[in-house]
Scaffold this motif. Structure first.
Motif, PDB file in Angstrom:
ATOM      1  N   ARG A   3      49.319  -1.131  -4.708  1.00  0.00           N
ATOM      2  CA  ARG A   3      50.371  -2.152  -4.675  1.00  0.00           C
ATOM      3  C   ARG A   3      49.831  -3.570  -4.857  1.00  0.00           C
ATOM      4  N   GLY A   4      48.538  -3.693  -5.165  1.00  0.00           N
ATOM      5  CA  GLY A   4      47.940  -5.001  -5.384  1.00  0.00           C
ATOM      6  C   GLY A   4      47.322  -5.629  -4.156  1.00  0.00           C
ATOM      7  N   TYR A   5      47.328  -4.942  -3.020  1.00  0.00           N
ATOM      8  CA  TYR A   5      46.776  -5.512  -1.804  1.00  0.00           C
ATOM      9  C   TYR A   5      45.255  -5.670  -1.881  1.00  0.00           C
ATOM     10  N   GLY A   6      44.578  -4.694  -2.443  1.00  0.00           N
ATOM     11  CA  GLY A   6      43.121  -4.790  -2.598  1.00  0.00           C
ATOM     12  C   GLY A   6      42.740  -5.926  -3.530  1.00  0.00           C
ATOM     13  N   ARG A   7      43.447  -6.030  -4.644  1.00  0.00           N
ATOM     14  CA  ARG A   7      43.194  -7.124  -5.590  1.00  0.00           C
ATOM     15  C   ARG A   7      43.430  -8.470  -4.897  1.00  0.00           C
ATOM     16  N   PHE A   8      44.534  -8.584  -4.160  1.00  0.00           N
ATOM     17  CA  PHE A   8      44.802  -9.822  -3.434  1.00  0.00           C
ATOM     18  C   PHE A   8      43.656 -10.146  -2.485  1.00  0.00           C
ATOM     19  N   ALA A   9      43.181  -9.152  -1.731  1.00  0.00           N
ATOM     20  CA  ALA A   9      42.121  -9.381  -0.748  1.00  0.00           C
ATOM     21  C   ALA A   9      40.860  -9.909  -1.421  1.00  0.00           C
ATOM     22  N   VAL A  10      40.477  -9.301  -2.536  1.00  0.00           N
ATOM     23  CA  VAL A  10      39.272  -9.740  -3.248  1.00  0.00           C
ATOM     24  C   VAL A  10      39.483 -11.148  -3.810  1.00  0.00           C
ATOM     25  N   GLU A  11      40.662 -11.412  -4.374  1.00  0.00           N
ATOM     26  CA  GLU A  11      40.929 -12.750  -4.916  1.00  0.00           C
ATOM     27  C   GLU A  11      40.961 -13.807  -3.812  1.00  0.00           C
ATOM     28  N   ALA A  12      41.498 -13.465  -2.642  1.00  0.00           N
ATOM     29  CA  ALA A  12      41.515 -14.407  -1.522  1.00  0.00           C
ATOM     30  C   ALA A  12      40.096 -14.689  -1.039  1.00  0.00           C
ATOM     31  N   LEU A  13      39.265 -13.665  -0.985  1.00  0.00           N
ATOM     32  CA  LEU A  13      37.877 -13.866  -0.604  1.00  0.00           C
ATOM     33  C   LEU A  13      37.151 -14.720  -1.648  1.00  0.00           C
ATOM     34  N   ALA A  14      37.390 -14.455  -2.926  1.00  0.00           N
ATOM     35  CA  ALA A  14      36.775 -15.272  -3.980  1.00  0.00           C
ATOM     36  C   ALA A  14      37.158 -16.740  -3.810  1.00  0.00           C
ATOM     37  N   ALA A  15      38.416 -16.996  -3.484  1.00  0.00           N
ATOM     38  CA  ALA A  15      38.864 -18.377  -3.265  1.00  0.00           C
ATOM     39  C   ALA A  15      38.140 -19.000  -2.074  1.00  0.00           C
ATOM     40  N   GLU A  16      37.925 -18.231  -1.017  1.00  0.00           N
ATOM     41  CA  GLU A  16      37.213 -18.738   0.163  1.00  0.00           C
ATOM     42  C   GLU A  16      35.751 -19.048  -0.176  1.00  0.00           C
ATOM     43  N   ILE A  17      35.127 -18.188  -0.963  1.00  0.00           N
ATOM     44  CA  ILE A  17      33.741 -18.431  -1.376  1.00  0.00           C
ATOM     45  C   ILE A  17      33.665 -19.698  -2.230  1.00  0.00           C
ATOM     46  N   ARG A  18      34.601 -19.854  -3.160  1.00  0.00           N
ATOM     47  CA  ARG A  18      34.637 -21.081  -3.971  1.00  0.00           C
ATOM     48  C   ARG A  18      34.837 -22.312  -3.079  1.00  0.00           C
ATOM     49  N   ARG A  19      35.741 -22.209  -2.109  1.00  0.00           N
ATOM     50  CA  ARG A  19      36.007 -23.321  -1.199  1.00  0.00           C
ATOM     51  C   ARG A  19      34.738 -23.735  -0.455  1.00  0.00           C
ATOM     52  N   ARG A  20      33.890 -22.773  -0.182  1.00  0.00           N
ATOM     53  CA  ARG A  20      32.633 -23.038   0.519  1.00  0.00           C
ATOM     54  C   ARG A  20      31.507 -23.436  -0.440  1.00  0.00           C
ATOM     55  N   GLY A  21      31.820 -23.549  -1.729  1.00  0.00           N
ATOM     56  CA  GLY A  21      30.835 -23.985  -2.713  1.00  0.00           C
ATOM     57  C   GLY A  21      30.106 -22.872  -3.427  1.00  0.00           C
ATOM     58  N   GLY A  22      30.489 -21.622  -3.180  1.00  0.00           N
ATOM     59  CA  GLY A  22      29.821 -20.492  -3.821  1.00  0.00           C
ATOM     60  C   GLY A  22      30.334 -20.224  -5.219  1.00  0.00           C
ATOM     61  N   THR A  23      29.530 -19.530  -6.003  1.00  0.00           N
ATOM     62  CA  THR A  23      29.895 -19.212  -7.388  1.00  0.00           C
ATOM     63  C   THR A  23      29.765 -17.725  -7.706  1.00  0.00           C
ATOM     64  N   ARG A  24      29.476 -16.914  -6.676  1.00  0.00           N
ATOM     65  CA  ARG A  24      29.266 -15.485  -6.921  1.00  0.00           C
ATOM     66  C   ARG A  24      29.715 -14.701  -5.700  1.00  0.00           C
ATOM     67  N   LEU A  25      30.406 -13.582  -5.936  1.00  0.00           N
ATOM     68  CA  LEU A  25      30.855 -12.678  -4.885  1.00  0.00           C
ATOM     69  C   LEU A  25      30.164 -11.344  -5.120  1.00  0.00           C
ATOM     70  N   THR A  26      29.490 -10.830  -4.109  1.00  0.00           N
ATOM     71  CA  THR A  26      28.833  -9.535  -4.233  1.00  0.00           C
ATOM     72  C   THR A  26      29.529  -8.509  -3.344  1.00  0.00           C
ATOM     73  N   THR A  27      29.355  -7.262  -3.684  1.00  0.00           N
ATOM     74  CA  THR A  27      29.841  -6.158  -2.853  1.00  0.00           C
ATOM     75  C   THR A  27      29.033  -4.917  -3.183  1.00  0.00           C
ATOM     76  N   THR A  28      29.247  -3.869  -2.437  1.00  0.00           N
ATOM     77  CA  THR A  28      28.621  -2.580  -2.709  1.00  0.00           C
ATOM     78  C   THR A  28      29.698  -1.511  -2.731  1.00  0.00           C
ATOM     79  N   TRP A  29      29.409  -0.422  -3.447  1.00  0.00           N
ATOM     80  CA  TRP A  29      30.334   0.705  -3.455  1.00  0.00           C
ATOM     81  C   TRP A  29      29.573   1.992  -3.710  1.00  0.00           C
ATOM     82  N   HIS A  30      30.164   3.076  -3.215  1.00  0.00           N
ATOM     83  CA  HIS A  30      29.625   4.408  -3.470  1.00  0.00           C
ATOM     84  C   HIS A  30      29.892   4.747  -4.932  1.00  0.00           C
ATOM     85  N   ALA A  31      28.872   5.222  -5.619  1.00  0.00           N
ATOM     86  CA  ALA A  31      28.991   5.531  -7.037  1.00  0.00           C
ATOM     87  C   ALA A  31      29.493   6.951  -7.280  1.00  0.00           C
TER      88      ALA A  31
END
Length: 154
Positions: free
Chosen positions: A94-122
């Motif tokens: 329903r777009g909740y995961g996408r929203f969460a990642v985009e909100a986190l990206a905005a928070e990282i940008r607000r803090r001056g960051g330019t890269r978001l990292t994560t890990t996942w099971h392959a």
């Protein structure tokens, strides 16, 4: 995205609803529980940034992030990223995961960051396609047996 979507801090008032949040049973081996995440946030004060993903008054997910941690322990590779993402059973797609990642990206940008990292099971049933669809690219690294991916925010 509807305006009702927002991230919310954990509070005594929403704690019970937060710990009751469960992913689909077939995904439980892919992501730690909210309870474990809250415990990790408690033992890593100042590192973990836990938030609820809400649609209006309804809790639909949980994320935990980190900001500017020394990834290698050598003082040369500081990273910000998504530590945990749990979207509730019955609320996915329903777009909740996408929203969460985009909100986190905005928070990282607000803090001056330019890269978001994560890990996942392959694994075939893992969230790799979700993250790749959002623009994450594997870095060639692994962490705890998981693929490390990065999303450039510049």
């Amino acid at each position: 995205m509807p305006d009702a979507l927002h991230l919310q801090e954990l509070t005594p008032e929403n704690f019970d609803a937060a710990v009751d949040l469960k992913v689909r049973p077939d995904q439980e081996h892919l992501v730690s529980s909210v309870v474990r995440s809250i415990a990790e946030a408690y033992v890593h004060p100042g590192v973990a940034w836990p938030r609820l993903v809400c649609d209006g008054d309804e809790i639909v997910g949980f994320l935990m992030a980190f900001f500017d941690i020394d990834w290698t322990g050598e003082g040369v590779d500081f990273r910000s990223g998504l530590w945990r993402l749990n979207i509730a059973d019955g609320k996915q797609g329903r777009g909740y995961g996408r929203f969460a990642v985009e909100a986190l990206a905005a928070e990282i940008r607000r803090r001056g960051g330019t890269r978001l990292t994560t890990t996942w099971h392959a694994e075939a049933d893992g969230p790799g396609d979700f993250y790749l669809g959002l623009g994450f690219r594997p870095t060639g690294e692994t962490s705890g047996g998981q693929t490390v991916g990065a999303l450039e925010l510049a």
